[in-house]
Scaffold this motif. Structure first.
Motif, mmCIF file in Angstrom:
data_model
loop_
_atom_site.group_PDB
_atom_site.id
_atom_site.type_symbol
_atom_site.label_atom_id
_atom_site.label_comp_id
_atom_site.label_asym_id
_atom_site.label_seq_id
_atom_site.Cartn_x
_atom_site.Cartn_y
_atom_site.Cartn_z
ATOM 1 N N ASN A 166 1.033 3.892 -3.139
ATOM 2 C CA ASN A 166 0.726 5.310 -2.969
ATOM 3 C C ASN A 166 1.892 6.192 -3.403
ATOM 4 N N TRP B 69 -6.520 5.457 2.788
ATOM 5 C CA TRP B 69 -5.561 4.379 3.016
ATOM 6 C C TRP B 69 -5.238 4.208 4.508
ATOM 7 N N GLY C 19 0.807 -1.216 0.000
ATOM 8 C CA GLY C 19 0.000 0.000 0.000
ATOM 9 C C GLY C 19 0.834 1.258 0.000
ATOM 10 N N ASN D 195 -4.266 0.771 6.397
ATOM 11 C CA ASN D 195 -2.878 0.607 6.801
ATOM 12 C C ASN D 195 -2.793 0.279 8.290
#
Length: 180
Positions: free
Chosen positions: A25, A53, A21, A57
Motif C-alpha cells: 500500500n 485492506w 500488505g 490486515n
C-alpha cells in the motif's frame, strides 16, 4: 521436538500479510492514487483501498498474534532453558507491540482522512492547499508512518528467521549447555 505447524503457520502467514500488505500500500496504492484523474478522486481511491485492506490486515494481525502465543506456549521450556531465546522472545514482543501501536494510530489517522470523503489530495498522503487543516495534518503524519509499519514488521520477519535458527538441534544443545 514436537511439531507446531498450525501455530507457526498462523504466526508466519499473518506476519507476512501484515508486512507485505502495508508495504504494498505504501509503495503502490498511495502513489497510484494520484492517477485517479482529480485531487478529489485521489483521496477517494486511497480511502477505498485502505478501507478494503483494513479487515484483511486485522485478520492477518490476529493470526500472527494467535500464532505467536502458540509458538511461545509450545517453546516455553526452550525460552526458560536455552540461552538467548528469552531475550529474542522479549525483543519480538516489544517489536510486535510497537507495530500494533503504530498500526492502530495509523488507522485512527486514516479514519480522520476517510471521514473527509473525497479529500483533495496530490496522492494519498500528500494534501493539497485545499485540504482541510485537520485532514492535511493526518495525511502528513500518515506520509511518515506508512513506512514505519513495514520497517517494524520487516524487522520481525528477520527476528523470526533468527528464532528459527535457534531451533536447530545444535543451537538448542549449545544454548542449554551455556545456560547451565
Amino acid at each position: 521436538m514436537a511439531r507446531n505447524t498450525l501455530s507457526r503457520s498462523l504466526h508466519d502467514v499473518g506476519l507476512a500479510a501484515w508486512f507485505g500488505g502495508t508495504l504494498a500500500n505504501a509503495v503502490a496504492l498511495n502513489p497510484a492514487s494520484a492517477e485517479a484523474g482529480s485531487a478529489g478522486r485521489t483521496g477517494a481511491v486511497a480511502n477505498e483501498g485502505w478501507n478494503r485492506w483494513t479487515p484483511v490486515n486485522a485478520v492477518a494481525i490476529g493470526a500472527h498474534l494467535v500464532g505467536s502465543v502458540g509458538q511461545l506456549r509450545a517453546h516455553r521450556r526452550r525460552v526458560a532453558q536455552q540461552q538467548g531465546v528469552a531475550g529474542m522472545s522479549v525483543a519480538k514482543t516489544v517489536l510486535t507491540a510497537a507495530a500494533l501501536g503504530v498500526t492502530a494510530y495509523s488507522r485512527l489517522l486514516g479514519q480522520t482522512v476517510n471521514q473527509g470523503g473525497a479529500v483533495p489530495s496530490k496522492k494519498a498522503t500528500k494534501p493539497t492547499r485545499r485540504t482541510k487543516a485537520e485532514i492535511a495534518a493526518a495525511q502528513e503524519q500518515l506520509d511518515r508512518l506508512q513506512w514505519v509499519v513495514p520497517a517494524i514488521t520487516g524487522a520481525l520477519v528477520a527476528l523470526s528467521s533468527y528464532a528459527g535458527e535457534q531451533q536447530r538441534p545444535s543451537e538448542v544443545a549449545r544454548g542449554v549447555a551455556q545456560r547451565a
